[in-house]
Design a protein around this motif. Structure first.
Motif, mmCIF file in Angstrom:
data_model
loop_
_atom_site.group_PDB
_atom_site.id
_atom_site.type_symbol
_atom_site.label_atom_id
_atom_site.label_comp_id
_atom_site.label_asym_id
_atom_site.label_seq_id
_atom_site.Cartn_x
_atom_site.Cartn_y
_atom_site.Cartn_z
ATOM 1 N N LEU A 293 0.596 -1.158 -0.475
ATOM 2 C CA LEU A 293 -0.315 0.284 0.187
ATOM 3 C C LEU A 293 1.109 1.105 -0.053
ATOM 4 C CD1 LEU A 293 -2.456 -0.842 2.903
ATOM 5 C CD2 LEU A 293 -3.209 -0.970 0.215
ATOM 6 N N ALA A 294 2.303 1.024 0.211
ATOM 7 C CA ALA A 294 3.271 1.964 0.048
ATOM 8 C C ALA A 294 2.978 2.846 -0.876
ATOM 9 C CB ALA A 294 4.511 2.139 0.404
ATOM 10 N N GLY A 295 2.793 4.631 -0.762
ATOM 11 C CA GLY A 295 2.827 4.845 -2.124
ATOM 12 C C GLY A 295 1.499 5.737 -1.692
ATOM 13 N N LYS A 296 0.630 4.894 -2.275
ATOM 14 C CA LYS A 296 -1.069 5.591 -2.593
ATOM 15 C C LYS A 296 -2.065 6.349 -1.999
ATOM 16 C CE LYS A 296 -3.004 0.771 -4.139
ATOM 17 N NZ LYS A 296 -3.005 -0.184 -3.890
ATOM 18 N N SER A 297 -1.610 7.486 -2.322
ATOM 19 C CA SER A 297 -2.817 8.485 -2.262
ATOM 20 C C SER A 297 -3.450 8.259 -0.712
ATOM 21 C CB SER A 297 -3.146 9.316 -3.287
ATOM 22 O OG SER A 297 -3.873 9.406 -3.495
ATOM 23 N N PRO A 298 -4.651 9.312 -0.668
ATOM 24 C CA PRO A 298 -5.553 8.990 0.562
ATOM 25 C C PRO A 298 -6.545 8.558 0.016
ATOM 26 C CG PRO A 298 -4.136 11.043 1.572
ATOM 27 C CD PRO A 298 -3.237 10.785 0.574
ATOM 28 N N ASP A 299 -6.970 9.253 -1.315
ATOM 29 C CA ASP A 299 -7.745 9.304 -2.440
ATOM 30 C C ASP A 299 -8.050 7.844 -2.749
ATOM 31 O OD1 ASP A 299 -9.492 11.442 -1.780
ATOM 32 O OD2 ASP A 299 -8.399 13.074 -4.007
ATOM 33 N N VAL A 300 -7.179 7.337 -3.316
ATOM 34 C CA VAL A 300 -7.083 5.768 -4.141
ATOM 35 C C VAL A 300 -7.412 4.419 -2.437
ATOM 36 C CG1 VAL A 300 -5.239 4.319 -4.691
ATOM 37 C CG2 VAL A 300 -5.720 6.538 -5.797
ATOM 38 N N LEU A 301 -6.431 4.907 -1.901
ATOM 39 C CA LEU A 301 -6.676 3.812 -0.215
ATOM 40 C C LEU A 301 -8.079 4.437 0.346
ATOM 41 C CD1 LEU A 301 -3.634 5.437 1.605
ATOM 42 C CD2 LEU A 301 -3.872 2.711 0.598
ATOM 43 N N ARG A 302 -8.776 4.903 0.023
ATOM 44 C CA ARG A 302 -9.910 5.176 0.536
ATOM 45 C C ARG A 302 -11.376 4.327 -0.330
ATOM 46 N NH1 ARG A 302 -10.235 10.500 1.027
ATOM 47 N NH2 ARG A 302 -9.254 10.293 2.919
ATOM 48 N N ASP A 303 -10.813 4.609 -2.050
ATOM 49 C CA ASP A 303 -11.580 3.861 -2.934
ATOM 50 C C ASP A 303 -11.863 2.771 -2.977
ATOM 51 O OD1 ASP A 303 -13.169 4.388 -5.141
ATOM 52 O OD2 ASP A 303 -11.227 4.037 -6.363
ATOM 53 N N GLU A 304 -10.138 2.459 -3.042
ATOM 54 C CA GLU A 304 -10.053 0.864 -3.246
ATOM 55 C C GLU A 304 -10.275 0.396 -2.417
ATOM 56 O OE1 GLU A 304 -5.533 0.528 -5.627
ATOM 57 O OE2 GLU A 304 -5.826 0.107 -2.767
ATOM 58 N N ARG A 305 -10.959 0.647 -0.597
ATOM 59 C CA ARG A 305 -11.024 0.297 1.082
ATOM 60 C C ARG A 305 -12.902 0.759 0.713
ATOM 61 N NH1 ARG A 305 -10.375 3.871 4.121
ATOM 62 N NH2 ARG A 305 -7.778 3.150 4.014
ATOM 63 N N ARG A 306 -13.507 1.098 0.263
ATOM 64 C CA ARG A 306 -14.468 1.009 -0.141
ATOM 65 C C ARG A 306 -15.147 0.356 -0.719
ATOM 66 N NH1 ARG A 306 -15.708 7.247 0.503
ATOM 67 N NH2 ARG A 306 -15.745 8.059 2.660
ATOM 68 N N ARG A 307 -14.138 0.273 -2.145
ATOM 69 C CA ARG A 307 -15.273 -0.555 -3.313
ATOM 70 C C ARG A 307 -14.895 -2.228 -2.542
ATOM 71 N NH1 ARG A 307 -11.936 -0.263 -7.115
ATOM 72 N NH2 ARG A 307 -9.971 1.024 -7.157
ATOM 73 N N LYS A 308 -13.620 -2.837 -1.634
ATOM 74 C CA LYS A 308 -13.315 -3.299 -1.294
ATOM 75 C C LYS A 308 -14.739 -4.401 -0.631
ATOM 76 C CE LYS A 308 -10.440 -5.961 1.816
ATOM 77 N NZ LYS A 308 -10.434 -7.247 1.243
ATOM 78 N N PHE A 309 -15.613 -3.337 -0.322
ATOM 79 C CA PHE A 309 -16.566 -4.003 1.077
ATOM 80 C C PHE A 309 -17.762 -3.265 0.212
ATOM 81 C CE2 PHE A 309 -12.577 -3.207 3.675
ATOM 82 C CZ PHE A 309 -12.815 -4.845 4.761
ATOM 83 N N LEU A 310 -17.998 -2.474 -0.644
ATOM 84 C CA LEU A 310 -19.437 -2.609 -1.006
ATOM 85 C C LEU A 310 -19.443 -3.563 -2.223
ATOM 86 C CD1 LEU A 310 -19.786 0.824 -1.787
ATOM 87 C CD2 LEU A 310 -20.548 -0.048 -0.594
ATOM 88 N N THR A 311 -18.568 -4.718 -2.706
ATOM 89 C CA THR A 311 -18.302 -5.260 -3.927
ATOM 90 C C THR A 311 -18.297 -6.840 -2.887
ATOM 91 O OG1 THR A 311 -16.039 -5.490 -4.147
ATOM 92 C CG2 THR A 311 -17.566 -4.039 -6.309
ATOM 93 N N LEU A 312 -18.536 -7.294 -1.742
ATOM 94 C CA LEU A 312 -18.992 -8.312 -1.070
ATOM 95 C C LEU A 312 -20.458 -8.712 -1.668
ATOM 96 C CD1 LEU A 312 -16.795 -7.744 1.821
ATOM 97 C CD2 LEU A 312 -16.584 -9.102 0.916
ATOM 98 N N GLY A 313 -20.117 -10.212 -1.843
ATOM 99 C CA GLY A 313 -21.189 -10.788 -2.192
ATOM 100 C C GLY A 313 -22.115 -10.412 -3.827
ATOM 101 N N THR A 314 -21.201 -9.893 -4.309
ATOM 102 C CA THR A 314 -21.628 -9.347 -5.642
ATOM 103 C C THR A 314 -21.133 -10.378 -6.971
ATOM 104 O OG1 THR A 314 -20.522 -7.809 -5.898
ATOM 105 C CG2 THR A 314 -22.208 -7.389 -4.953
ATOM 106 N N ALA A 315 -20.207 -11.237 -6.522
ATOM 107 C CA ALA A 315 -19.872 -11.984 -7.443
ATOM 108 C C ALA A 315 -21.176 -12.500 -8.212
ATOM 109 C CB ALA A 315 -18.901 -13.690 -6.625
ATOM 110 N N GLY A 316 -21.117 -12.359 -9.385
ATOM 111 C CA GLY A 316 -21.795 -13.648 -10.326
ATOM 112 C C GLY A 316 -23.491 -12.785 -10.290
ATOM 113 N N VAL A 317 -23.879 -11.575 -9.713
ATOM 114 C CA VAL A 317 -24.514 -11.227 -9.941
ATOM 115 C C VAL A 317 -24.883 -9.833 -11.085
ATOM 116 C CG1 VAL A 317 -26.670 -9.175 -8.301
ATOM 117 C CG2 VAL A 317 -24.966 -11.032 -7.435
#
Length: 318
Positions: A293-317
Motif C-alpha cells: 500500500l506504500a505510496g498510494k494517495s489518501p483518495d486511492v486508499l479510501r476508494d479501494e477500501r470502500r469498493r472492496k467492501f461494497l462489492t462483497l457478495g456480488t460475484a455473479g450478480v
C-alpha cells in the motif's frame, strides 16, 4: 489445570508420556533418548494429521484457546515505543479495546485491538474482550488521530462480539459500532486489519474494514457466534457444531469468498503451541501488506477500501 480440547486428547496423552520419560531420564540411571525421539516424531506426525483436517467447530475451539497470544503479546513482539491513549472524551475508558501510538519495524503507526484477558482478574477487567460503546468511540478517536498525522493503522481483532448489556445499549452500542466502521472506511491512510482469534459480529467488523484483512489459519470470523446462531435457528446451543459449518467462518472459507485477503499460517498445532513464531509470522504479513500500500494517495486508499467492501457478495450478480 488447563482444559484439553476434546480432539487434542491423543496429542496431550503423547505429550504427557514424553514429559514423563524426560523426567525419568533427568533423574539419572535411565537412558530413554531413543524412545523420546521416536515419540516426538510420532507427536509431530499426529499434530500434522490432526490440524490438517480440523472441522469448523474444532477451529472455533482453537481460535478461543486460552493460551493463544493476546494483545500484550503482540505489543511486546511486534511494536516498540508504545504510548497508550485512553478514553473516548465522552463517557470513560473501555478496557476491552486498547490502543495507542507505536513503532512497527521503525515506522510510526497507530495500533488498536481487543484484549480478552488471560486469567479471571484480567478477563473481568477487560470484559472478556467485549467492548462497550466507549470502546468503539475511543477507537474512532484514535483512527481520526492516525488520519490527521498520516500514520498507518494496524488493528488486532479478537472478540466474541460487542458487549450486549443494558447499559451498553442505553449508551448507543449500535451507533458506536456503525461510527467505528464508518471511520475505518473513511481513512486516508493504510489500514491493516488482523483477525488473530475470534472475529465476532459487528464488534469485530468495527475494527476490521481494512485495505488488507489478514487472518490466522485457525482463527474464525462470522456475523454471529456458532452458539448464538444455533440458539436462533435450532433454539438450542447444542447445535453449535452444525452452525459453525453453515456459517463458513474459517479462514479458508473466507479467503475463497474474498472476505479476507491473506491467511497467516500458524505454527504446527496452532498459535497456542508457539506464540513467538505465530507473532513473527503475523509481523511478516503486516509488513508485506503495508509495503503493498506504500505510496498510494489518501483518495486511492479510501476508494479501494470502500469498493472492496461494497462489492462483497456480488460475484455473479448481474
Amino acid at each position: 489445570m488447563e482444559a484439553v480440547l476434546e480432539f487434542e486428547k491423543p496429542i496431550a496423552e503423547l505429550e504427557s508420556k514424553i514429559r514423563e520419560l524426560k523426567r525419568l531420564s533427568d533423574g539419572g540411571g535411565v537412558n530413554v533418548v531413543g524412545e523420546v525421539a521416536r515419540l516426538e516424531g510420532k507427536l509431530e506426525q499426529l499434530l500434522r494429521q490432526t490440524y490438517k483436517d480440523l472441522n469448523p467447530w474444532q477451529k472455533t475451539q482453537v481460535a478461543r484457546h486460552q493460551r493463544r497470544p493476546h494483545w500484550s503479546d503482540y505489543l511486546a513482539g511486534l511494536f516498540t515505543d508504545y504510548t497508550p491513549l485512553a478514553g473516548d472524551r465522552g463517557f470513560g475508558d473501555d478496557q476491552a479495546i486498547l490502543g495507542g501510538l507505536a513503532r512497527f519495524r521503525d515506522e510510526a503507526v497507530m495500533v488498536i485491538g481487543h484484549e480478552k484477558g488471560r486469567d479471571t482478574e484480567t478477563r473481568l477487567k477487560h470484559n472478556f474482550g467485549m467492548a462497550r460503546p466507549e470502546g468503539y468511540r475511543k477507537a474512532v478517536r484514535l483512527m481520526e488521530l492516525a488520519d490527521r498525522f498520516r500514520l498507518p493503522l494496524i488493528t488486532l481483532v479478537d472478540t466474541a462480539g460487542a458487549y450486549p448489556g443494558v447499559g451498553a445499549e442505553e449508551r448507543g452500542q449500535a451507533e458506536a459500532i456503525a461510527r467505528s466502521t464508518e471511520a475505518c472506511l473513511n481513512l486516508g491512510v493504510p489500514l491493516i486489519s488482523c483477525i488473530v482469534g475470534e472475529g465476532g459480529s459487528g464488534g469485530a467488523v468495527a475494527l476490521a474494514a481494512g485495505n488488507r484483512v489478514l487472518m490466522f489459519e485457525h482463527a474464525i470470523y462470522s456475523v454471529i457466534s456458532p452458539e448464538g446462531c444455533a440458539s436462533i435457528l435450532w433454539r438450542s446451543p447444542d447445535f453449535a457444531e452444525e452452525a459453525a459449518t453453515a456459517l463458513k467462518l474459517t479462514a479458508q472459507d473466507l479467503k475463497r469468498l474474498k472476505v479476507i485477503d491473506d491467511i497467516v499460517a500458524e505454527p504446527l498445532g496452532g498459535a497456542h503451541r508457539d506464540a513467538a513464531k505465530a507473532i513473527d509470522r503475523l509481523g511478516a504479513g503486516i509488513a508485506a501488506a503495508l509495503d503493498s500500500l506504500a505510496g498510494k494517495s489518501p483518495d486511492v486508499l479510501r476508494d479501494e477500501r470502500r469498493r472492496k467492501f461494497l462489492t462483497l457478495g456480488t460475484a455473479g450478480v448481474a
